[in-house]
Design a protein around this motif. Structure first.
Motif, short mmCIF file in Angstrom:
data_model
loop_
_atom_site.label_atom_id
_atom_site.label_comp_id
_atom_site.label_asym_id
_atom_site.label_seq_id
_atom_site.Cartn_x
_atom_site.Cartn_y
_atom_site.Cartn_z
N ASP A 17 10.96 0.61 -0.34
CA ASP A 17 9.58 1.07 -0.36
C ASP A 17 9.16 1.55 1.04
O ASP A 17 9.98 1.56 1.98
N VAL A 18 7.90 1.93 1.20
CA VAL A 18 7.43 2.48 2.48
C VAL A 18 7.47 1.45 3.59
O VAL A 18 7.44 1.80 4.78
N SER A 76 1.73 -0.36 -7.72
CA SER A 76 1.50 1.05 -7.42
C SER A 76 0.08 1.44 -7.80
O SER A 76 -0.45 0.97 -8.81
N LEU A 121 11.56 11.63 -4.84
CA LEU A 121 11.37 10.29 -4.30
C LEU A 121 12.64 9.47 -4.17
O LEU A 121 12.65 8.45 -3.50
N PHE A 133 11.94 8.69 -10.02
CA PHE A 133 11.17 8.05 -8.96
C PHE A 133 11.80 6.76 -8.45
O PHE A 133 11.43 6.26 -7.39
N LEU A 134 12.77 6.19 -9.19
CA LEU A 134 13.35 4.92 -8.75
C LEU A 134 14.80 4.84 -9.22
O LEU A 134 15.07 4.79 -10.43
N ASP A 191 -0.64 4.82 -8.20
CA ASP A 191 -0.51 6.04 -9.00
C ASP A 191 0.56 5.97 -10.07
O ASP A 191 0.75 6.92 -10.84
N GLN A 232 17.28 2.09 -2.99
CA GLN A 232 15.96 2.62 -2.66
C GLN A 232 15.06 1.52 -2.11
O GLN A 232 15.02 0.41 -2.64
N ILE A 264 3.70 5.97 -9.56
CA ILE A 264 4.86 6.75 -9.13
C ILE A 264 5.48 6.17 -7.86
O ILE A 264 6.70 6.00 -7.78
N ARG A 265 4.65 5.87 -6.88
CA ARG A 265 5.12 5.33 -5.60
C ARG A 265 4.86 3.84 -5.59
O ARG A 265 3.72 3.40 -5.63
N TRP A 266 5.95 3.06 -5.52
CA TRP A 266 5.86 1.62 -5.75
C TRP A 266 6.14 0.84 -4.48
O TRP A 266 6.93 1.25 -3.63
N LEU A 274 8.82 15.14 -8.02
CA LEU A 274 8.48 13.98 -7.19
C LEU A 274 9.30 13.89 -5.90
O LEU A 274 8.77 13.53 -4.86
#
Length: 487
Positions: A103-104, A154, A81, A96-97, A156, A101, A158-160, A79
């Motif tokens: 988010d986008v 999310s 991430l 992934f987390l 998927d 961290q 995975i990406r939150w 991943l």
């Protein structure tokens, strides 16, 4: 047909010469995913047969993602991430987390601590009104300015993306929490640690609380729903757990806890001169709670302070708030002395003939005394469908009489016999008198192991011939276990 597991004792009018026995899931697999892993997460299976797992791993705390086609053999996708400063510390490519961290959109997902626990809802499997994407998750974290329970979304898994970047339930609610959308109440339900305690700290006597919400943002206040009792431990025998964590550099200083309690109790101590800084010697540490066949099931983690061990106990509730324990309190999953055990935040996964439970075991006690051979791992255990509790008959014939049933359409029993054991069913009227052609003597006895045994009678009659009458069932058995009815 409606299934009534005998965990739900409301169906039982009386049980004679039958013992109510908690059933124990059988270990299917150990070390399901590589590494030092822990079940502060979720396992979900969608209708397409895809299994997803979110779980905890190093460094504390970091969440990982895995995927499977059968729930037994798991793949860890690459991943990339997590934040650059954490990548060298993670154990595998599927993190992934982790801490620090965003988010986008630049909103904080996790700051200096967390995520602790990761409870996930899948809107494709359980539609719910506040879903902003397919997956919604709740977890404990500390960001730059706030601490509490955070909601993320999310597509998927995975990406939150942060819900708002602010906690929806503020406060430091240690351990893994649970939330789900209750279709009966049409509300979101949360279980976790409360903020208010009758002691100087939240660790003095761990409790479990309940909240509700219509929108995942505005929640009712904490309502404490679970505490241990005098049968678990003497409330006057208190323990200084911090002293048991000697050698652990992260343990709170015993002097700090002693000072807090001394101020509250005007300097009182136990007879041995130890500070009164802890609560009962046994406490509820966490819970996996979920709706099941018209009631609520709780798999609760019991924490034994003197040994640092943790095991699970099976509870049930009719409203999700008033929880009932079994008269004979025994571990649900196999208890291993000197270890810590916890279950996933998500419910067990129900398959056609079994229920799979995902949990973790650590060979290190909660006191975390340094141990070079510490090992944590996620395991799978299985319980045959609806067999949470059995009513067990021995060599003496036992009998179970049900409450009145309104207009049953059919009848199946979930039962198992041992040796030369047998089960017979009689259909009675509301006053307990056998209906013509449906007596126990005319029932063809059952022997074997069947999740859906359909009783037959020599008369050729059946429950479907009763044209909506009100009835009772009278089940007689010898060397057999009864687990559920389907009517």
């Amino acid at each position: 047909m409606k299934t009534i597991p005998l965990l739900d004792s409301r169906i039982v009018a009386q049980a004679f010469a039958l013992r109510r026995v908690v059933q124990h899931p059988v270990l299917v697999s150990a070390d399901v995913v590589p590494g030092d892993t822990q079940a502060y997460g979720s396992v979900l299976r969608d209708r397409g047969g895809v299994w997803r797992m979110w779980y905890l791993g190093p460094p504390i705390y970091c969440e990982y993602y895995a995927q499977s086609a059968d729930g037994l053999n798991w793949e860890r996708p690459h991943l990339d991430l997590v934040a650059p400063e954490v990548r060298s510390e993670v154990d595998g490519p599927n993190a992934f987390l982790c801490r620090n961290q965003k988010d986008v959109n630049g909103a904080w997902l996790v700051g200096s601590y967390g995520p602790e626990g990761f409870c996930v809802l899948d809107a494709e499997e359980t539609p719910h009104p506040a879903a902003k994407a397919r997956f919604t998750a709740l977890y404990l974290a500390r960001t730059e300015t706030e601490s509490g329970m955070y909601i993320v979304h999310s597509e998927d898994g995975i990406r939150w993306v942060a819900n708002s970047g602010m906690p929806v339930i503020p406060g430091w609610r240690d351990s893994s929490s649970v939330f789900f959308f209750d279709t009966k109440k049409q509300k979101y339900v949360w279980y976790g640690r409360p903020e208010a305690y009758a002691a100087p700290s939240m660790h003095a006597n761990r409790l479990l609380a309940y909240r509700e919400s219509d929108d995942l943002v505005n929640w009712t206040p904490d309502r404490t729903v679970l505490d241990t009792d005098d049968a678990d431990a003497d409330p006057h025998h208190l323990l200084d757990e911090s002293a048991l964590k000697a050698g652990n550099p992260n343990a709170p200083a015993a002097e700090q806890r002693a000072a807090a309690w001394a101020e509250l109790t005007e300097g009182q101590t136990t007879g041995e001169g130890k500070p009164l800084v802890r609560g009962r010697n046994r406490q509820w540490y966490g819970i996996t709670a979920f709706p099941y066949a018209g009631l609520y099931v709780g798999i609760v983690w019991m924490y034994d302070l003197p040994t640092g061990s943790m095991w699970t106990e099976l509870l049930h509730s009719y409203d999700g708030m008033d929880w009932r324990r079994e008269a004979i309190r025994v571990p649900f999953l196999e208890a291993i002395p000197g270890t810590c055990m916890c279950t996933m935040a998500s419910p067990p996964v129900n398959l056609a003939e079994e229920t799979r439970l995902y949990y973790s075991v650590s060979n290190q006690s909660h006191h975390r005394v340094p141990n070079p051979s510490v090992r944590k791992g996620i395991r799978i255990a299985a319980l045959r469908r609806d067999r949470w509790v059995g009513y067990v008959a021995g060599d003496v014939q036992g009998e179970l009489l049900t409450q009145v049933m309104e207009k049953p359409r059919d009848l199946n029993l979930n039962a198992r016999t041992e040796g030369k054991g047998w089960v017979r069913v009689e259909v009675d009227d509301a006053d307990g008198r056998p209906l013509p052609g449906l007596s126990a003597d005319e029932c063809v006895p059952f022997s074997g192991d069947d999740l859906d045994w359909r009783p037959t009678w020599k008369s050729g009659k059946g429950v479907d011939s009763l044209a909506g009458q009100t009835i009772r069932l009278r089940v007689s058995a010898r060397n057999a276990s009864l687990f559920a009815f389907s009517v």
